[in-house]
Write an enzyme that holds these catalytic residues in place. Structure first.
Site, short mmCIF file in Angstrom:
data_model
loop_
_atom_site.label_atom_id
_atom_site.label_comp_id
_atom_site.label_asym_id
_atom_site.label_seq_id
_atom_site.Cartn_x
_atom_site.Cartn_y
_atom_site.Cartn_z
NE ARG A 93 -2.06 -0.62 3.95
CZ ARG A 93 -2.99 -0.59 4.91
NH1 ARG A 93 -3.09 0.48 5.69
NH2 ARG A 93 -3.79 -1.60 5.10
NE ARG A 108 4.77 11.02 4.28
CZ ARG A 108 3.47 11.14 4.56
NH1 ARG A 108 2.66 10.09 4.36
NH2 ARG A 108 3.00 12.26 5.04
CG ASP A 159 0.59 6.03 3.88
OD1 ASP A 159 -0.17 5.05 3.95
OD2 ASP A 159 1.52 6.23 4.67
#
Length: 251
Positions: free
Chosen positions: A49, A194, A51
């Site tokens: 996945r 991140r 974001d």
């Protein structure tokens, strides 16, 4: 039959890859396009996945559908049907046991920074005006390779069985008008890249020393690491599979 789909997307308009009840996602758009053109309900399973706002230069998913007689023609029709920010590169048959997520052995991400304001890179990279110590950032990145437990970089309250990741590469390079952080691992935790970049920027700005990364990782506390940088600079650039996945193509 089971097929792999290779595709890419620019994530600005989407609330990530995975289907959600009240937000538009890449998976939803791709499934609708495939269902329309193949005239059957298609559900896909992605390699992972991403974001909201994150991009993918290379992504894979698998689907179980009836036999596709001309995959090149389907790719052509899909790209005419899909919005401009999603593109399909290939569709190919694989063994019925092949799995886009569980068979992936390695993933690579890039994070893009720009050092000066650029209207041409505004949607593509994160602007950092502060002076940055690139050698210190790279030293810290190399120290990270000595660890496997990265709970400190995981999004809080994430339901996972393990926080262990085998990080095999972590390095900053300068590419003309942007700085690029490249990181490769067998798997990544939610928000991990991140958070890593945010921590390295703290080092680059002198808020932390490279050696501080030891206590940050040992703490297993998300609050000890740096803030998460904006999603717009993050790109999934490569997903790797065992050679057998591609050798098992049936046509």
């Amino acid at each position: 039959m089971r097929y792999f789909v290779q595709f890419s997307y620019f994530g600005k308009a989407y609330h990530g890859w995975q289907n959600q009840p009240n937000a538009i996602t890449v998976q939803e758009i791709l499934e609708k396009a495939l269902s329309t053109l193949l005239r059957e309900k298609v559900e896909v399973v992605g390699a992972g996945r991403t974001d909201a706002g994150v991009h993918a230069k290379q992504m894979f998913c698998h689907m179980d559908v009836g036999s596709i007689s001309d995959s090149d023609e389907l790719v052509y029709r899909l790209n005419a049907f899909l919005p401009d920010d999603i593109a399909v590169q290939a569709i190919f048959p694989v063994a019925d046991t092949a799995h886009a997520r569980f068979d992936a052995v390695e993933r690579t991400y890039e994070y893009w920074l720009v050092r000066e304001k650029s209207p041409f890179l505004f949607d593509y990279a994160h602007l950092v005006k502060h002076p940055l110590n690139l050698p210190a950032m790279n030293r810290t990145a190399q120290l990270m390779l000595n660890y496997t437990d990265f709970e400190c970089f995981s999004k809080s309250n994430t339901d996972v069985k393990t926080f262990k990741c085998d990080v095999r590469e972590a390095v900053w390079t300068v590419d003309k008008d942007k700085w690029v952080f490249t990181i490769t691992a067998d798997r990544f935790l939610r928000n991990m890249v991140r958070a890593v970049v945010g921590t390295l920027l703290d080092v680059g700005q002198g808020k932390m020393s490279p050696e501080d990364i030891h206590k940050v990782i040992a703490s297993k506390d998300r609050g000890e690491a740096g803030v998460s940088v904006p999603a717009k600079g993050l790109y999934l650039t490569k997903v790797s599979y065992p050679k057998e996945i591609f050798d098992e193509q049936k046509g």
